[in-house]
Design a protein around this motif. Structure first.
Motif, mmCIF file in Angstrom:
data_model
loop_
_atom_site.group_PDB
_atom_site.id
_atom_site.type_symbol
_atom_site.label_atom_id
_atom_site.label_comp_id
_atom_site.label_asym_id
_atom_site.label_seq_id
_atom_site.Cartn_x
_atom_site.Cartn_y
_atom_site.Cartn_z
ATOM 1 N N THR A 263 0.849 -1.189 0.000
ATOM 2 C CA THR A 263 0.000 0.000 0.000
ATOM 3 C C THR A 263 0.884 1.238 0.000
ATOM 4 O OG1 THR A 263 -1.685 -1.169 1.299
ATOM 5 C CG2 THR A 263 -1.844 1.240 1.191
ATOM 6 N N HIS A 264 0.692 2.090 -0.997
ATOM 7 C CA HIS A 264 1.419 3.360 -1.036
ATOM 8 C C HIS A 264 0.580 4.377 -0.277
ATOM 9 C CE1 HIS A 264 2.885 7.164 -3.053
ATOM 10 N NE2 HIS A 264 4.015 6.591 -2.665
ATOM 11 N N LEU A 265 0.995 4.708 0.920
ATOM 12 C CA LEU A 265 0.163 5.482 1.844
ATOM 13 C C LEU A 265 -0.223 6.864 1.318
ATOM 14 C CD1 LEU A 265 1.944 4.430 5.162
ATOM 15 C CD2 LEU A 265 -0.201 3.543 4.218
ATOM 16 N N PRO A 266 0.679 7.639 0.707
ATOM 17 C CA PRO A 266 0.278 8.978 0.247
ATOM 18 C C PRO A 266 -0.794 8.967 -0.833
ATOM 19 C CG PRO A 266 2.674 8.816 0.393
ATOM 20 C CD PRO A 266 2.140 7.423 0.554
ATOM 21 N N SER A 267 -0.746 8.009 -1.744
ATOM 22 C CA SER A 267 -1.704 7.976 -2.856
ATOM 23 C C SER A 267 -2.870 7.036 -2.605
ATOM 24 C CB SER A 267 -0.991 7.552 -4.151
ATOM 25 O OG SER A 267 -0.554 6.201 -4.051
ATOM 26 N N GLY A 268 -2.687 6.095 -1.681
ATOM 27 C CA GLY A 268 -3.716 5.100 -1.427
ATOM 28 C C GLY A 268 -3.723 3.953 -2.421
ATOM 29 N N ILE A 269 -2.756 3.913 -3.328
ATOM 30 C CA ILE A 269 -2.678 2.841 -4.320
ATOM 31 C C ILE A 269 -2.278 1.540 -3.635
ATOM 32 C CG2 ILE A 269 -1.420 1.989 -6.343
ATOM 33 C CD1 ILE A 269 -1.142 4.892 -7.255
ATOM 34 N N VAL A 270 -3.014 0.468 -3.937
ATOM 35 C CA VAL A 270 -2.727 -0.849 -3.368
ATOM 36 C C VAL A 270 -2.429 -1.818 -4.507
ATOM 37 C CG1 VAL A 270 -3.608 -2.762 -1.978
ATOM 38 C CG2 VAL A 270 -4.277 -0.400 -1.430
ATOM 39 N N VAL A 271 -1.329 -2.547 -4.381
ATOM 40 C CA VAL A 271 -0.956 -3.541 -5.388
ATOM 41 C C VAL A 271 -0.707 -4.864 -4.670
ATOM 42 C CG1 VAL A 271 0.689 -4.210 -7.168
ATOM 43 C CG2 VAL A 271 0.098 -1.802 -6.868
ATOM 44 N N SER A 272 -1.355 -5.926 -5.131
ATOM 45 C CA SER A 272 -1.165 -7.261 -4.550
ATOM 46 C C SER A 272 -0.604 -8.199 -5.599
ATOM 47 C CB SER A 272 -2.486 -7.825 -4.033
ATOM 48 O OG SER A 272 -3.005 -7.026 -2.990
ATOM 49 N N MET A 273 0.315 -9.059 -5.184
ATOM 50 C CA MET A 273 0.880 -10.074 -6.069
ATOM 51 C C MET A 273 0.960 -11.392 -5.320
ATOM 52 S SD MET A 273 1.533 -8.681 -8.984
ATOM 53 C CE MET A 273 1.023 -7.001 -9.339
ATOM 54 N N GLN A 274 0.534 -12.487 -5.982
ATOM 55 C CA GLN A 274 0.603 -13.780 -5.309
ATOM 56 C C GLN A 274 0.951 -14.930 -6.255
ATOM 57 O OE1 GLN A 274 -3.069 -15.628 -3.986
ATOM 58 N NE2 GLN A 274 -4.294 -14.205 -5.206
ATOM 59 N N ASN A 275 1.162 -14.641 -7.521
ATOM 60 C CA ASN A 275 1.328 -15.736 -8.470
ATOM 61 C C ASN A 275 2.772 -16.147 -8.718
ATOM 62 O OD1 ASN A 275 -1.476 -15.003 -8.799
ATOM 63 N ND2 ASN A 275 -1.467 -16.272 -10.623
ATOM 64 N N GLU A 276 3.730 -15.391 -8.183
ATOM 65 C CA GLU A 276 5.122 -15.824 -8.275
ATOM 66 C C GLU A 276 5.389 -16.862 -7.179
ATOM 67 O OE1 GLU A 276 6.915 -15.173 -10.661
ATOM 68 O OE2 GLU A 276 6.299 -13.256 -11.528
ATOM 69 N N LYS A 277 6.538 -17.547 -7.293
ATOM 70 C CA LYS A 277 6.807 -18.662 -6.384
ATOM 71 C C LYS A 277 7.334 -18.225 -5.022
ATOM 72 C CE LYS A 277 7.751 -21.968 -10.094
ATOM 73 N NZ LYS A 277 8.761 -22.863 -10.716
ATOM 74 N N SER A 278 7.924 -17.034 -4.965
ATOM 75 C CA SER A 278 8.516 -16.616 -3.693
ATOM 76 C C SER A 278 8.048 -15.220 -3.314
ATOM 77 C CB SER A 278 10.047 -16.622 -3.793
ATOM 78 O OG SER A 278 10.500 -15.549 -4.599
ATOM 79 N N GLN A 279 8.213 -14.910 -2.030
ATOM 80 C CA GLN A 279 7.845 -13.593 -1.533
ATOM 81 C C GLN A 279 8.698 -12.519 -2.196
ATOM 82 O OE1 GLN A 279 8.530 -11.338 2.615
ATOM 83 N NE2 GLN A 279 7.363 -13.235 2.835
ATOM 84 N N ILE A 280 9.960 -12.809 -2.434
ATOM 85 C CA ILE A 280 10.864 -11.834 -3.064
ATOM 86 C C ILE A 280 10.387 -11.503 -4.474
ATOM 87 C CG2 ILE A 280 13.200 -11.492 -3.954
ATOM 88 C CD1 ILE A 280 14.221 -13.128 -1.578
ATOM 89 N N GLN A 281 9.992 -12.541 -5.229
ATOM 90 C CA GLN A 281 9.513 -12.327 -6.596
ATOM 91 C C GLN A 281 8.208 -11.546 -6.611
ATOM 92 O OE1 GLN A 281 9.584 -16.559 -7.645
ATOM 93 N NE2 GLN A 281 10.997 -16.090 -9.318
ATOM 94 N N ASN A 282 7.305 -11.881 -5.701
ATOM 95 C CA ASN A 282 6.034 -11.163 -5.627
ATOM 96 C C ASN A 282 6.245 -9.706 -5.222
ATOM 97 O OD1 ASN A 282 3.954 -13.016 -6.382
ATOM 98 N ND2 ASN A 282 4.291 -14.129 -4.490
ATOM 99 N N ARG A 283 7.171 -9.469 -4.313
ATOM 100 C CA ARG A 283 7.477 -8.089 -3.892
ATOM 101 C C ARG A 283 8.022 -7.287 -5.066
ATOM 102 N NH1 ARG A 283 9.601 -5.391 1.128
ATOM 103 N NH2 ARG A 283 10.910 -3.679 0.385
ATOM 104 N N ALA A 284 8.945 -7.896 -5.824
ATOM 105 C CA ALA A 284 9.532 -7.204 -6.976
ATOM 106 C C ALA A 284 8.476 -6.890 -8.024
ATOM 107 C CB ALA A 284 10.657 -8.052 -7.581
ATOM 108 N N ALA A 285 7.580 -7.850 -8.278
ATOM 109 C CA ALA A 285 6.519 -7.632 -9.262
ATOM 110 C C ALA A 285 5.562 -6.541 -8.800
ATOM 111 C CB ALA A 285 5.763 -8.930 -9.503
ATOM 112 N N ALA A 286 5.229 -6.547 -7.510
ATOM 113 C CA ALA A 286 4.318 -5.535 -6.973
ATOM 114 C C ALA A 286 4.938 -4.139 -7.045
ATOM 115 C CB ALA A 286 3.955 -5.875 -5.524
ATOM 116 N N LEU A 287 6.217 -4.037 -6.740
ATOM 117 C CA LEU A 287 6.897 -2.740 -6.807
ATOM 118 C C LEU A 287 6.955 -2.229 -8.242
ATOM 119 C CD1 LEU A 287 9.816 -3.209 -4.255
ATOM 120 C CD2 LEU A 287 7.948 -1.545 -4.094
#
Length: 370
Positions: A263-287
């Protein structure tokens, strides 16, 4: 069958092809293909797998575009030879074959011409598409999943690479939302005309009284701007949650907390990712998607056009841009362009080209009149 003026028809087709090649700049396109071929031949290319996939994808699509132009030129030449043979031998069968080929060439040119109508700032980029269920309860959730299938099938028909980034399943059936990336030249320019509210009318399979129900779903399309510009994201402005990804009915897809919601607090934009195999990959995709959204927001604010690309999509009555009617008759109609077809199932199976091309032409006409 009316007699065809072959010389005039061929001259018109050549003129159309010339206008298209002038806009596409075939020499520049051929140079790009040559450069990409050299990159693809580099033995170290696959040291960076993501870059290698992009290089090969770009090469494949640019080669296909170049081949389309060159093959149309050759087809016009062949049609001319066929027409001359028909005239010399007074052969009605060959003349009919030549006439059918002219019709086919004209359709192919119209499809190729669509590329020349995409000149927006971001049209050449990959696209990130989000589908959200709107008003209509379980029917809306089911409709959102139908649209996800429709777009992925349409992209597969074009040999475009589709990567599902996140799916949030509804409790009874369908999906609450889904986000996917489409990797292809002009993916954003092509898909951006699909942004808006879509409406489904049918006899609900979830209503035990067999009543007609209406469901809505919103489609949002943004360009994937990663690497084209830079934007600073303060880590302190981010709220990062990790959770266990799940599938339909709450079944676990992953036994670890690999899914990521940023969640980007100043803008309120929320991005969720769950289809990659690892938390690191999902974090990178979400960013990556978050950066694209923030870059786009920045551009919109600079130009005071906040709703031009993303749109203020409510997914409810009075806001729809396309209707899909399955009862009491079958029809899919775009309310902006007037384009409609009677075979709704074919559309849901990915037969979208007519709607997309009509949308691109409609948008181009609107831009030229402003």
């Amino acid at each position: 069958m009316a007699e065809i003026d072959f010389p005039a028809e061929l001259a018109e087709l050549r003129d159309t092809l010339r206008r298209i090649t002038d806009v596409i700049d075939v020499d520049a396109l051929a140079a790009e293909v040559s450069d990409l071929e050299q990159e693809a031949a580099d033995p170290n290319l696959w040291d960076n797998q993501e870059n290698a996939q992009k290089v090969n994808s770009q090469l494949s699509h640019k080669q296909a575009q170049l081949n389309r132009v060159r093959s149309l030129d050759a087809r016009i030449e062949d049609a001319e030879v066929m027409a001359e043979m028909a005239a010399e031998e007074n052969d009605a069968e060959t003349a009919a074959e030549a006439a059918n080929e002219l019709v086919s060439i004209r359709k192919a040119l119209a499809s190729l011409e669509i590329v020349t109508l995409m000149s927006g700032e971001y049209d050449e980029y990959d696209a990130v598409v989000t589908i959200r269920s709107g008003a209509g309860g379980v029917d809306a959730a089911d409709f959102a999943e139908m649209l996800l299938r429709m777009y992925t099938r349409w992209a597969e028909r074009r040999d475009w690479n589709v990567k599902i980034l996140d799916t949030s399943y509804a409790e009874e059936a369908g999906i609450k939302s889904a986000t996917f990336e489409v990797q292809a030249p002009y993916a954003y320019g092509t898909l951006s005309v699909e942004a808006g509210t879509h409406r489904l009318v049918r006899i609900s399979p979830f209503d035990n009284q067999g009543r007609r129900q209406t469901g809505f779903a919103a489609v949002e399309v943004i360009p994937l701007l990663e690497g084209t510009e830079s934007i600073d994201i303060d880590e302190n402005d981010l709220k990062i949650d990790v959770f266990r990804s799940s599938g339909p009915g709450g079944q676990s897809v992953n036994t670890t907390d690999s899914a990521v919601r940023i969640t980007h607090l100043p803008s309120g934009i929320v991005v969720s990712m769950q289809n990659e195999k690892s938390q690191i990959q999902n974090r990178a995709a979400a960013l990556r998607v978050l950066e694209s959204r923030l870059l786009l927001l920045k551009k919109e604010e600079e130009k005071a056009q906040e709703n031009e690309m993303k749109g203020d999509v409510k997914a409810s009555w009075g806001d729809q841009m396309r209707s899909y009617v399955l009862h009491p008759f079958q029809m899919v109609k775009d309310l902006r362009t007037g384009h409609e077809v009677g075979n709704a199932q074919a559309v849901f199976d990915g037969d979208l080209d007519g709607f997309v091309e009509a949308g691109i032409r409609w948008r181009a006409q609107g831009s030229s009149s402003n």
